[in-house]
Motif scaffolding. Structure first.
Motif, mmCIF file in Angstrom:
data_model
loop_
_atom_site.group_PDB
_atom_site.id
_atom_site.type_symbol
_atom_site.label_atom_id
_atom_site.label_comp_id
_atom_site.label_asym_id
_atom_site.label_seq_id
_atom_site.Cartn_x
_atom_site.Cartn_y
_atom_site.Cartn_z
ATOM 1 N N ILE A 160 -0.215 -14.364 13.267
ATOM 2 C CA ILE A 160 -1.473 -14.961 12.826
ATOM 3 C C ILE A 160 -2.471 -13.828 12.683
ATOM 4 C CG2 ILE A 160 -3.356 -16.541 13.397
ATOM 5 C CD1 ILE A 160 -1.357 -18.169 15.037
ATOM 6 N N ILE A 161 -2.996 -13.659 11.473
ATOM 7 C CA ILE A 161 -3.980 -12.604 11.193
ATOM 8 C C ILE A 161 -5.189 -13.289 10.560
ATOM 9 C CG2 ILE A 161 -4.382 -10.357 10.108
ATOM 10 C CD1 ILE A 161 -1.354 -9.988 9.918
ATOM 11 N N PRO A 162 -6.158 -13.722 11.366
ATOM 12 C CA PRO A 162 -7.200 -14.620 10.869
ATOM 13 C C PRO A 162 -8.139 -14.021 9.824
ATOM 14 C CG PRO A 162 -7.696 -13.908 13.106
ATOM 15 C CD PRO A 162 -6.300 -13.461 12.810
ATOM 16 N N ASP A 163 -8.266 -12.685 9.797
ATOM 17 C CA ASP A 163 -9.169 -12.078 8.820
ATOM 18 C C ASP A 163 -8.433 -11.528 7.603
ATOM 19 O OD1 ASP A 163 -7.980 -10.038 10.264
ATOM 20 O OD2 ASP A 163 -9.773 -8.781 10.351
ATOM 21 N N LEU A 164 -7.193 -11.966 7.398
ATOM 22 C CA LEU A 164 -6.434 -11.573 6.202
ATOM 23 C C LEU A 164 -6.324 -12.792 5.291
ATOM 24 C CD1 LEU A 164 -4.732 -9.407 4.727
ATOM 25 C CD2 LEU A 164 -2.725 -10.298 5.963
ATOM 26 N N PRO A 165 -7.177 -12.882 4.254
ATOM 27 C CA PRO A 165 -7.173 -14.067 3.388
ATOM 28 C C PRO A 165 -5.942 -14.093 2.495
ATOM 29 C CG PRO A 165 -8.701 -12.420 2.548
ATOM 30 C CD PRO A 165 -8.216 -11.905 3.870
ATOM 31 N N ILE A 166 -5.621 -15.268 2.001
ATOM 32 C CA ILE A 166 -4.439 -15.450 1.175
ATOM 33 C C ILE A 166 -4.477 -14.569 -0.079
ATOM 34 C CG2 ILE A 166 -5.427 -17.427 -0.056
ATOM 35 C CD1 ILE A 166 -2.607 -18.628 -0.120
ATOM 36 N N GLU A 167 -5.680 -14.299 -0.558
ATOM 37 C CA GLU A 167 -5.809 -13.480 -1.766
ATOM 38 C C GLU A 167 -5.399 -12.022 -1.538
ATOM 39 O OE1 GLU A 167 -8.438 -16.996 -2.042
ATOM 40 O OE2 GLU A 167 -8.158 -15.449 -0.524
ATOM 41 N N GLU A 168 -5.293 -11.622 -0.269
ATOM 42 C CA GLU A 168 -5.002 -10.215 0.037
ATOM 43 C C GLU A 168 -3.780 -10.033 0.939
ATOM 44 O OE1 GLU A 168 -8.569 -8.384 1.553
ATOM 45 O OE2 GLU A 168 -9.830 -9.451 0.127
ATOM 46 N N ASP A 169 -2.998 -11.086 1.117
ATOM 47 C CA ASP A 169 -1.903 -11.000 2.102
ATOM 48 C C ASP A 169 -0.530 -10.775 1.485
ATOM 49 O OD1 ASP A 169 -1.090 -13.404 1.002
ATOM 50 O OD2 ASP A 169 -1.256 -14.561 2.850
ATOM 51 N N GLU A 170 -0.470 -10.479 0.190
ATOM 52 C CA GLU A 170 0.817 -10.422 -0.509
ATOM 53 C C GLU A 170 1.781 -9.410 0.116
ATOM 54 O OE1 GLU A 170 2.571 -9.673 -5.023
ATOM 55 O OE2 GLU A 170 0.443 -10.101 -4.725
ATOM 56 N N GLU A 171 1.294 -8.215 0.419
ATOM 57 C CA GLU A 171 2.180 -7.173 0.956
ATOM 58 C C GLU A 171 2.693 -7.549 2.343
ATOM 59 O OE1 GLU A 171 2.377 -2.321 1.635
ATOM 60 O OE2 GLU A 171 0.496 -3.258 0.989
ATOM 61 N N VAL A 172 1.789 -8.004 3.209
ATOM 62 C CA VAL A 172 2.205 -8.402 4.557
ATOM 63 C C VAL A 172 3.159 -9.590 4.480
ATOM 64 C CG1 VAL A 172 1.419 -9.288 6.782
ATOM 65 C CG2 VAL A 172 0.081 -7.541 5.598
ATOM 66 N N ARG A 173 2.874 -10.535 3.603
ATOM 67 C CA ARG A 173 3.709 -11.730 3.481
ATOM 68 C C ARG A 173 5.132 -11.355 3.047
ATOM 69 N NH1 ARG A 173 2.731 -16.771 3.373
ATOM 70 N NH2 ARG A 173 0.492 -16.387 3.343
ATOM 71 N N ALA A 174 5.234 -10.468 2.064
ATOM 72 C CA ALA A 174 6.557 -10.070 1.574
ATOM 73 C C ALA A 174 7.357 -9.365 2.672
ATOM 74 C CB ALA A 174 6.407 -9.163 0.356
ATOM 75 N N LEU A 175 6.697 -8.480 3.412
ATOM 76 C CA LEU A 175 7.371 -7.776 4.502
ATOM 77 C C LEU A 175 7.799 -8.746 5.597
ATOM 78 C CD1 LEU A 175 5.003 -4.673 4.790
ATOM 79 C CD2 LEU A 175 7.416 -4.612 4.120
ATOM 80 N N ALA A 176 6.920 -9.684 5.931
ATOM 81 C CA ALA A 176 7.228 -10.656 6.979
ATOM 82 C C ALA A 176 8.398 -11.546 6.576
ATOM 83 C CB ALA A 176 5.997 -11.493 7.295
ATOM 84 N N GLU A 177 8.391 -12.017 5.341
ATOM 85 C CA GLU A 177 9.474 -12.891 4.900
ATOM 86 C C GLU A 177 10.809 -12.167 4.895
ATOM 87 O OE1 GLU A 177 8.723 -15.055 1.352
ATOM 88 O OE2 GLU A 177 6.940 -16.058 2.145
ATOM 89 N N SER A 178 10.809 -10.893 4.512
ATOM 90 C CA SER A 178 12.066 -10.143 4.502
ATOM 91 C C SER A 178 12.595 -9.913 5.910
ATOM 92 C CB SER A 178 11.865 -8.795 3.791
ATOM 93 O OG SER A 178 10.999 -7.950 4.539
#
Length: 269
Positions: free
Chosen positions: A128-146
């Motif tokens: 949970i990263i509360p100050d990372l909005p959906i508009e800017e989370d693409e890189e973290v999201r891709a790494l997390a999903e992998s």
């Protein structure tokens, strides 16, 4: 399958709602945190949020701010310490899902790929990263999903047209904020909370959890029929604060842990 998914599937089959306590790693100290994690599981916690102490916690109210101050002033508690705490908990026999709650700046300084790889290797199931909005989370999201680590978003009653977009990209569960403002014990929730929860439910097939301000068995029960998880933070951190003297003394630590455990068990009902 991610451990969070397994836990929600089991609880759903049992007709139960998950209780997810939040604690600040390093409060009162690192050894105390490990003992508290073990006590929380023993007392009925279904998952645990491990909060990384931070000097500028934008989403946190005074109780959790004080916990961060204690953790940072007593000794240097780093992001690495917090990630490694999950490994220590696993080695101590803790089996429930562990979720890391941190702000983005420490993650960015640590290095995104290195961070996600380490999180996964140490037994953390969600972020949970509360100050990372959906508009800017693409890189973290891709790494997390992998890495099969769930990036869990927060949605608030003020999210409005963003609720669907946020919920559809969620993994693990959707964290619904019950009240406007920062974390902290409350007696009242947002006036349209039930309508808000219905909107989130319609937007996703994932479990939904509710947090911010929940502090009693009555409030937990209030949301058990509409939510799959209830997150309790400030009320538990306050219990740790009140038991601090007991926790810091090896001769009385067990008494302090029992005090915290009794409160957590009371939330389960």
């Amino acid at each position: 399958m991610n451990l969070i998914d397994q836990s929600f599937a089991r609880l759903k089959a049992e007709g139960k709602t998950a209780l997810i306590p939040f604690i600040t790693v390093g409060d009162p100290n690192l050894e105390g945190t490990l003992a508290i994690i073990k006590q929380l599981e023993k007392s009925g916690a279904d998952m645990i949020e491990l909060g990384v102490p931070y000097s500028d916690p934008l989403a946190d109210g005074p109780v959790i701010q004080r916990a961060s101050e204690r953790a940072l002033s007593g000794s240097t508690v780093t992001l690495l310490n917090c990630i490694e705490m999950a490994e220590r908990a696993r080695e101590a026999g803790v089996t429930i899902p562990l979720i890391l709650f941190t702000y983005f700046n420490p993650v960015l300084q640590f290095g995104l790929e290195k961070f996600v790889t380490l999180v996964q290797s140490k037994g953390i199931s969600g972020l949970i990263i509360p100050d990372l909005p959906i508009e800017e989370d693409e890189e973290v999201r891709a790494l997390a999903e992998s890495a099969n680590v769930h990036l869990i978003p927060l949605v608030a009653p003020t999210s409005r047209d963003r609720v669907t977009r946020i919920s559809q990209k969620a993994r693990g569960f959707v964290y619904c904020v019950s009240s406007l403002g920062v974390t902290g014990v409350r007696t009242d929730f947002h006036s349209d909370i039930d309508s808000f929860l219905s909107t989130v439910r319609e937007a996703t097939d994932l479990p939904i959890g509710i947090g911010f301000g929940i502090s009693s068995r009555e409030q937990v029960k209030r949301f058990e029929g509409t939510c799959d998880a209830v997150i309790v933070g400030s009320a538990i951190v306050r219990q740790i604060e009140e038991a601090q003297v007991l926790l810091e003394n090896p001769d009385t630590q067990e008494q302090g842990l029992e005090q915290i455990g009794k409160f957590v068990a009371s939330l389960k009902g």
